[in-house]
Design a protein around this motif. Structure first.
Motif, PDB file in Angstrom:
ATOM      1  N   UNK A 195      11.550  -3.248  -6.599  1.00 34.70           N
ATOM      2  CA  UNK A 195      10.335  -3.770  -6.749  1.00 34.70           C
ATOM      3  C   UNK A 195       9.507  -3.187  -7.448  1.00 34.70           C
ATOM      4  N   UNK A 196       8.504  -3.741  -8.299  1.00 38.99           N
ATOM      5  CA  UNK A 196       7.327  -2.998  -8.733  1.00 38.99           C
ATOM      6  C   UNK A 196       7.594  -1.747  -9.606  1.00 38.99           C
ATOM      7  N   UNK A 265      -2.409  -4.053  -9.512  1.00 43.46           N
ATOM      8  CA  UNK A 265      -1.774  -3.930  -8.181  1.00 43.46           C
ATOM      9  C   UNK A 265      -1.432  -5.530  -7.909  1.00 43.46           C
ATOM     10  N   UNK A 266      -0.240  -5.706  -7.335  1.00 44.28           N
ATOM     11  CA  UNK A 266       0.156  -6.908  -6.888  1.00 44.28           C
ATOM     12  C   UNK A 266       0.845  -6.608  -5.368  1.00 44.28           C
ATOM     13  N   UNK A 267       1.059  -7.811  -4.569  1.00 42.73           N
ATOM     14  CA  UNK A 267       1.842  -7.708  -3.288  1.00 42.73           C
ATOM     15  C   UNK A 267       3.195  -7.550  -3.757  1.00 42.73           C
ATOM     16  N   UNK A 268       3.862  -6.828  -3.058  1.00 39.90           N
ATOM     17  CA  UNK A 268       5.481  -6.792  -2.981  1.00 39.90           C
ATOM     18  C   UNK A 268       6.178  -8.307  -2.909  1.00 39.90           C
ATOM     19  N   UNK A 277       0.128  -3.454  -4.290  1.00 42.01           N
ATOM     20  CA  UNK A 277       0.837  -2.099  -4.432  1.00 42.01           C
ATOM     21  C   UNK A 277       0.971  -1.939  -5.936  1.00 42.01           C
ATOM     22  N   UNK A 278       0.811  -0.571  -6.368  1.00 43.06           N
ATOM     23  CA  UNK A 278       0.946  -0.140  -7.744  1.00 43.06           C
ATOM     24  C   UNK A 278       2.226  -0.352  -8.093  1.00 43.06           C
ATOM     25  N   UNK A 291       1.663  10.272  -9.147  1.00 48.03           N
ATOM     26  CA  UNK A 291       1.016   8.770  -9.254  1.00 48.03           C
ATOM     27  C   UNK A 291       1.795   8.141 -10.499  1.00 48.03           C
ATOM     28  N   UNK A 292       2.222   6.956 -10.005  1.00 50.14           N
ATOM     29  CA  UNK A 292       3.077   6.230 -10.954  1.00 50.14           C
ATOM     30  C   UNK A 292       4.495   6.859 -11.099  1.00 50.14           C
TER      31      UNK A 292
END
Length: 416
Positions: A195-196, A265-268, A277-278, A291-292
């Motif tokens: 995810x993400x 940022x959004x929830x998993x 979360x990023x 970072x990222x």
């Protein structure tokens, strides 16, 4: 005075009078009696230069005699026209005839040349460049095959590569929009349960072999369908102190933690947690956590959940960026050999190969077929970038807290 002397004077005096009369009839302007200045003879060096200029003017012809028949028995005439619908064309140009026609419709107008001589056809320019990129043949061999001069071949390859990048990158490798990033994230989530994920990142070392410049680092990211989404190149200015100069910004910004957040940022997905979360790129252990930029756990003393995360991350990398680079370097074999170009000209060739990967993959089903992906060889070890060039030993994890939290949360999700 005796009688003999008198007779002699009688003969001489008339002759003297005749001479005086002739002198009186001549022009009265006195001749220039000043000494004549004779220029010094040319030096030996000057004579040699003049002889060389004459020889150069004699050698400067439009087309050499052995190349006059290139429209009859050159490689372009024998392959492009006579076998335009056969498999040999695909082997030569790296794409199908249909894909070539679409490509030529996009770039053909920019390849036209205006000249007092008969210019080389734009189809020939494009075909020659594709043969060079696809087969990694030497310029000397292409010069003989196409019946052109070596300098002409180099110039055509460089100019056409630049046209390919400038024209195709706008449509086939644009800067992703917010919707594009969300599609990439959903692709990694569906295929590899990662995810993400904004895409997978890797870097390859390409040999330039030009004077003091010996290395170019190509860094790129790809989506779940093996399309390159971002790329950057770097020249190694100081290999001892790990000083690398990135050209287009993506590589330097990602490694220096100055890349702007591409998605909020959004929830998993699949969790009841309301924490945000990023979003992050993924990479292997050659990179350091940033970072990222999400990387595996270090191999020392891993628990079962951490080992499972590393395993799942390796599967995602192997199915995305590793295969994307393998297809790129196997289809465009010029990247596997020393380019023997200046860094600027080598950059044109590299960019053209990357954007052609996205273009041909979309318009030629056999370019990246399932059967080919199963047989494509992995990139050789000589293209591996040293870890010291990608890892900053002075990097602090203080700015990586968001990425650390993302890794811990994904680890818990995968363990379930």
């Amino acid at each position: 005075m005796d009688i003999k002397e008198v007779y002699w004077l009688q003969q001489i005096i008339p002759l003297a009078y005749e001479a005086l009369e002739m002198l009186t009839k001549l022009p009265t302007k006195r001749p220039n009696l000043s000494p004549r200045i004779i220029p010094p003879p040319p030096s030996k060096r000057r004579r040699n230069i003049e002889v060389e200029k004459v020889k150069d003017n004699q050698r400067r012809i439009w087309v050499k005699e052995e190349n006059l028949s290139r429209d009859i028995d050159g490689l372009f005439a024998t392959t492009f026209y006579k076998t335009h619908n056969q498999e040999e064309f695909r082997r030569r140009a790296g794409m199908s005839t249909q894909a070539f026609d679409i490509l030529f419709s996009l770039v053909g107008e920019q390849l036209n040349k205006n000249s007092i001589r008969r210019p080389i056809a734009p189809e020939c320019r494009l075909f020659l460049t594709l043969v060079y990129l696809s087969n990694a043949e030497r310029v000397v061999d292409l010069s003989k095959a196409f019946k052109m001069g070596c300098s002409t071949v180099r110039c055509i390859v460089q100019e056409t590569s630049e046209v390919l990048w400038n024209t195709l990158s706008v449509a086939f490798m644009p800067q992703p929009s917010v919707d594009d990033w969300r599609n990439i994230v959903s692709g990694y989530q569906e295929l590899w349960h990662m995810p993400h994920c904004l895409g997978a990142v890797d870097a390859k070392l390409l040999d330039v072999s030009y004077k003091s410049e010996n290395d170019i680092v190509l860094m790129a990211s790809c989506d779940a369908q093996l399309n390159f989404t971002w790329m950057d190149m770097a020249t190694v200015t100081d290999a001892v102190n790990n000083q690398i100069h990135w050209q287009q910004g993506f590589g330097g910004q990602l490694l220096n933690q100055s890349l702007e957040y591409l998605l909020p940022e959004e929830p998993l997905p699949g969790t009841e947690q309301q924490s945000n979360f990023v979003h992050s790129f993924i990479a292997d252990s050659n990179f350091s956590l940033r970072q990222q930029l999400l990387t595996p756990y270090q191999e020392q003393q891993l628990d079962d959940d951490q080992w499972h995360f590393n395993h799942q991350l390796r599967i995602a990398l192997a199915g995305s960026i590793n295969k994307a680079f393998a297809v790129l370097m196997s289809r465009w074999r010029v990247l596997t050999e020393p380019l023997r170009q200046s860094p600027s000209n080598a950059g044109k060739i590299i960019r053209a190969a990357v954007v052609l990967h996205n273009f041909v993959k979309l318009h030629d089903d056999s370019y990246c077929s399932v059967n080919y992906l199963e047989e494509v060889p992995k990139c050789s070890a000589k293209h591996q970038v040293p870890c010291d060039w990608l890892v900053n030993s002075q990097q602090s994890l203080a700015n990586c807290k968001a990425t650390l939290q993302l890794r811990k949360s994904i680890t818990r999700i995968l363990s379930c």
